[in-house]
Design a protein around this motif. Structure first.
Motif, mmCIF file in Angstrom:
data_model
loop_
_atom_site.group_PDB
_atom_site.id
_atom_site.type_symbol
_atom_site.label_atom_id
_atom_site.label_comp_id
_atom_site.label_asym_id
_atom_site.label_seq_id
_atom_site.Cartn_x
_atom_site.Cartn_y
_atom_site.Cartn_z
ATOM 1 N N LEU A 363 -60.457 18.143 -29.533
ATOM 2 C CA LEU A 363 -60.728 16.893 -28.597
ATOM 3 C C LEU A 363 -60.740 15.692 -29.667
ATOM 4 O O LEU A 363 -61.243 15.850 -30.654
ATOM 5 C CB LEU A 363 -61.888 17.302 -27.848
ATOM 6 N N THR A 364 -60.590 14.646 -29.001
ATOM 7 C CA THR A 364 -60.841 13.316 -29.842
ATOM 8 C C THR A 364 -62.270 12.844 -29.222
ATOM 9 O O THR A 364 -62.370 12.678 -28.291
ATOM 10 C CB THR A 364 -59.842 12.116 -29.491
ATOM 11 N N VAL A 365 -63.089 12.788 -30.278
ATOM 12 C CA VAL A 365 -64.538 12.481 -29.754
ATOM 13 C C VAL A 365 -64.695 11.059 -29.941
ATOM 14 O O VAL A 365 -64.453 10.494 -31.056
ATOM 15 C CB VAL A 365 -65.596 13.425 -30.777
ATOM 16 N N ILE A 366 -65.281 10.470 -28.866
ATOM 17 C CA ILE A 366 -65.715 9.064 -28.644
ATOM 18 C C ILE A 366 -66.925 8.900 -28.523
ATOM 19 O O ILE A 366 -67.717 9.727 -27.775
ATOM 20 C CB ILE A 366 -65.053 8.247 -27.472
ATOM 21 N N ASP A 367 -67.570 8.009 -29.518
ATOM 22 C CA ASP A 367 -69.084 7.916 -29.270
ATOM 23 C C ASP A 367 -69.525 6.744 -28.204
ATOM 24 O O ASP A 367 -68.622 5.543 -28.346
ATOM 25 C CB ASP A 367 -69.697 7.252 -30.714
ATOM 26 N N LEU A 368 -70.517 6.966 -27.341
ATOM 27 C CA LEU A 368 -70.988 5.755 -26.540
ATOM 28 C C LEU A 368 -71.566 4.671 -27.517
ATOM 29 O O LEU A 368 -72.100 4.997 -28.466
ATOM 30 C CB LEU A 368 -72.005 6.327 -25.760
ATOM 31 N N CYS A 374 -82.045 6.988 -25.262
ATOM 32 C CA CYS A 374 -81.948 7.848 -23.819
ATOM 33 C C CYS A 374 -81.253 7.668 -22.750
ATOM 34 O O CYS A 374 -81.344 6.365 -22.308
ATOM 35 C CB CYS A 374 -83.446 8.128 -23.640
ATOM 36 N N CYS A 375 -81.037 8.631 -22.101
ATOM 37 C CA CYS A 375 -80.240 8.520 -20.688
ATOM 38 C C CYS A 375 -81.122 8.344 -19.711
ATOM 39 O O CYS A 375 -80.439 7.954 -18.570
ATOM 40 C CB CYS A 375 -79.159 9.615 -20.610
ATOM 41 N N GLY A 376 -82.555 8.668 -19.844
ATOM 42 C CA GLY A 376 -83.534 8.348 -18.932
ATOM 43 C C GLY A 376 -83.854 9.851 -18.342
ATOM 44 O O GLY A 376 -84.719 9.631 -17.508
ATOM 45 N N SER A 377 -83.194 10.873 -18.849
ATOM 46 C CA SER A 377 -83.818 12.111 -18.251
ATOM 47 C C SER A 377 -84.963 12.437 -18.862
ATOM 48 O O SER A 377 -86.060 12.730 -18.015
ATOM 49 C CB SER A 377 -82.644 13.259 -18.505
ATOM 50 N N ALA A 378 -85.136 12.980 -20.081
ATOM 51 C CA ALA A 378 -86.347 13.005 -20.775
ATOM 52 C C ALA A 378 -87.160 13.865 -20.044
ATOM 53 O O ALA A 378 -88.543 13.759 -19.819
ATOM 54 C CB ALA A 378 -87.101 11.671 -21.123
ATOM 55 N N GLY A 379 -86.990 15.181 -19.930
ATOM 56 C CA GLY A 379 -87.522 16.188 -19.346
ATOM 57 C C GLY A 379 -87.519 15.845 -17.820
ATOM 58 O O GLY A 379 -86.719 16.207 -17.132
ATOM 59 N N ILE A 380 -88.901 15.565 -17.191
ATOM 60 C CA ILE A 380 -89.049 15.173 -15.811
ATOM 61 C C ILE A 380 -89.207 13.722 -15.723
ATOM 62 O O ILE A 380 -89.793 13.255 -14.661
ATOM 63 C CB ILE A 380 -90.301 15.907 -15.253
ATOM 64 N N TYR A 381 -89.016 12.877 -16.636
ATOM 65 C CA TYR A 381 -89.313 11.379 -16.627
ATOM 66 C C TYR A 381 -88.299 10.426 -15.646
ATOM 67 O O TYR A 381 -88.973 9.852 -14.850
ATOM 68 C CB TYR A 381 -88.856 10.776 -18.087
ATOM 69 N N ASN A 382 -87.417 11.279 -15.139
ATOM 70 C CA ASN A 382 -86.486 10.416 -14.269
ATOM 71 C C ASN A 382 -87.246 10.821 -12.905
ATOM 72 O O ASN A 382 -86.539 10.032 -11.818
ATOM 73 C CB ASN A 382 -84.991 10.845 -14.329
ATOM 74 N N VAL A 383 -88.029 11.820 -12.729
ATOM 75 C CA VAL A 383 -88.826 12.025 -11.398
ATOM 76 C C VAL A 383 -90.094 11.142 -11.269
ATOM 77 O O VAL A 383 -90.399 10.663 -10.476
ATOM 78 C CB VAL A 383 -89.003 13.559 -11.434
ATOM 79 N N GLN A 398 -71.911 2.821 -17.269
ATOM 80 C CA GLN A 398 -70.889 1.606 -17.541
ATOM 81 C C GLN A 398 -69.956 1.564 -18.706
ATOM 82 O O GLN A 398 -68.840 1.218 -18.807
ATOM 83 C CB GLN A 398 -71.892 0.280 -17.546
ATOM 84 N N ALA A 399 -70.854 2.307 -19.966
ATOM 85 C CA ALA A 399 -70.059 2.410 -20.832
ATOM 86 C C ALA A 399 -69.106 3.539 -20.884
ATOM 87 O O ALA A 399 -68.117 3.407 -21.309
ATOM 88 C CB ALA A 399 -71.106 2.997 -22.099
ATOM 89 N N PRO A 405 -62.882 8.399 -20.812
ATOM 90 C CA PRO A 405 -62.601 9.638 -21.026
ATOM 91 C C PRO A 405 -62.148 10.751 -20.151
ATOM 92 O O PRO A 405 -62.229 10.478 -19.188
ATOM 93 C CB PRO A 405 -63.876 9.934 -21.824
ATOM 94 N N GLN A 406 -61.587 11.632 -20.680
ATOM 95 C CA GLN A 406 -61.215 13.005 -19.894
ATOM 96 C C GLN A 406 -62.554 13.754 -19.463
ATOM 97 O O GLN A 406 -62.329 14.414 -18.556
ATOM 98 C CB GLN A 406 -60.208 13.573 -20.404
ATOM 99 N N ARG A 407 -63.422 13.663 -20.334
ATOM 100 C CA ARG A 407 -64.730 14.384 -20.025
ATOM 101 C C ARG A 407 -65.993 13.929 -20.901
ATOM 102 O O ARG A 407 -65.446 13.082 -21.606
ATOM 103 C CB ARG A 407 -64.410 16.011 -20.523
#
Length: 444
Positions: A363-368, A374-383, A398-399, A405-407
């Motif tokens: 795979l060709t790896v692309i960095d965001l 953080c994506c906002g998950s953080a355990g149960i933070y998104n709750v 958006q990024a 990408p394909q995945r």
């Protein structure tokens, strides 16, 4: 006011004030660590909550200043202090940015423990905490029953009906988030423990695998892929019976005694196994297990075992990269965006290893851009804080749209579910996979 006598093991401030004046004597934030902060501000732009809220008390520097004020008796632990500590994602990005290497993750977990000891909770919060921390996470059988219920919700068509009807929009934001994060396929079969999986071909070693909580139930297919990859790579895999939750979510939420009890349980189980490494495929769990030596450092019965245990813990990507992959039966093609899980990149310093594994399968790896924010998950933070989590997730989505990408690939359960939810809600039909799922796809 007369200074309190110093508690055993608690350092005295350099200017001769007692550092835990506003904290209890049981596991306060390390005052010497607090004093190491130089207030330079290098952490500010790396802090997700500061980027969203723009408010100094919701930055690492601001939170450390609040901890110092409590320690020196200038501030009491109050609801405002609690909110500033709990709005933190505990992502540890500030630790990566900090030139003084202040261990902020440990400080904020200790501050939350102090809040838990000091401030009263409503009946509703006490019940909710018991259900989540003492119930579902601590008792795998209950989590398994919940998973079967969610499987029925999916397979009977109720989920499709609920989403089309719009009834979910009437639910409180935390419940909407929980429903939205459910994987597209909910397994009926959960991961069994008490099993040994033999190596394929020439044996290269023997490893133990953490079954986990969500990983052994909602995300059991990832565990199955992990075992297939490890055995094909020549490693015998033991999944010990009697293991439980690692305690990471408990520690994040200030439930320190529960976290330590879970750590002792896992130590008793895993230390019976003669293995080369103890592997984990969820980044938050990996940080917790690597810190068991610190959690139980003052426990005379368990301290030595906890330190020995922690030195043997490896993230599965870290382990496979060091071992080297056997020749692959097939190669994959296309572009893959890799999202750094916070507790893998910032908590464990594991960044290059997952990328090398993805590149090894073709795979060709692309960095965001800002991919380690953080994506906002953080355990149960998104709750517990859905609005802030949604703002952070929107930036990631958006990024990904711009990079086309394909995945999308990550190495942590929470990140995977959070990103999949965001992409689905944006109408992007992109697979979101764990690194080991990609390796399994390539026959590694």
């Amino acid at each position: 006011m007369a200074a309190r006598p110093a508690a055993k093991g608690v350092p005295i401030a350099l200017h001769e004030t007692v550092p835990w004046r506003g904290f209890t004597s049981e596991d306060p934030p390390d005052y010497a660590e607090i004093l190491r902060c130089t207030h330079c501000g290098m952490c500010l732009n790396q802090c997700p909550t500061f980027r969203v809220l723009g408010w100094e008390p919701d930055s690492p520097r601001g939170r450390i200043y609040l901890m110092r004020a409590v320690a020196e008796g200038r501030l009491e632990i109050n609801p405002d202090f609690r909110e500033h500590m709990e709005v933190c994602l505990a992502c540890r990005a500030c630790q990566t940015a900090c030139p003084a290497s202040v261990a902020f993750g440990r400080l904020v977990e200790a501050a939350r423990w102090q809040v838990r000891q000091t401030l009263p909770m409503s009946l509703g919060e006490r019940i909710a905490r018991w259900v989540v921390f003492a119930g579902l996470l601590a008792r795998p059988a209950l989590l398994r029953l919940l998973t079967w219920g969610l499987w029925a919700y999916h397979t009977t068509g109720l989920r499709r009906l609920a989403r089309r009807s719009g009834i979910l929009g009437r639910l409180p934001a935390p419940l909407r988030t929980m429903e939205g994060m459910l994987p597209e396929r909910i397994p009926f079969r959960t991961m069994p423990t008490g099993r040994v999986y033999p190596a394929v071909g020439e044996r290269r070693g023997r490893v133990a695998l953490l079954a986990g909580c969500v990983m052994r139930t909602l995300l059991a297919p990832i565990q199955e892929a992990t075992i297939r990859v490890l055995t094909r790579q020549g490693f015998e895999v033991v999944v010990p019976a009697g293991q439980g939750c690692c305690g990471a979510l408990h520690a994040h939420a200030g439930e320190r005694e529960m976290a330590r009890a879970l750590a002792r349980r896992n130590l008793a189980v895993f230390m019976r196994e003669e293995v080369d490494a103890i592997l984990v495929n969820a980044a938050g769990c990996g940080v917790a297990m690597k810190e068991y030596g610190e959690w139980l450092g003052r426990d005379p019965r368990w301290a030595a075992a906890a330190r020995a245990f922690s030195t043997r813990v490896r993230d599965v990507t870290e382990f496979l990269d060091a071992a080297g992959l056997r020749p692959l039966p097939r190669r994959l093609a296309g572009k893959a965006v890799y999202q750094d899980p916070c507790h893998l990149a910032h908590g464990q310093g594991v960044r290059a290893q997952p990328r090398r594994l993805l590149q090894a399968v073709g795979l060709t790896v692309i960095d965001l851009p800002d991919g380690d924010v953080c994506c906002g998950s953080a355990g149960i933070y998104n709750v517990t804080h859905p609005e802030i989590a949604a703002a952070l997730l929107a930036e990631k989505v958006q990024a990904v749209q711009r990079l086309a990408p394909q995945r999308v690939v990550t190495a942590n359960a929470g990140c995977l579910l959070q990103l999949a939810m965001g992409l689905r809600q944006a109408g992007l039909a992109l697979p979101v996979q764990h690194v080991v799922e990609v390796l399994d796809e390539a026959g590694a």
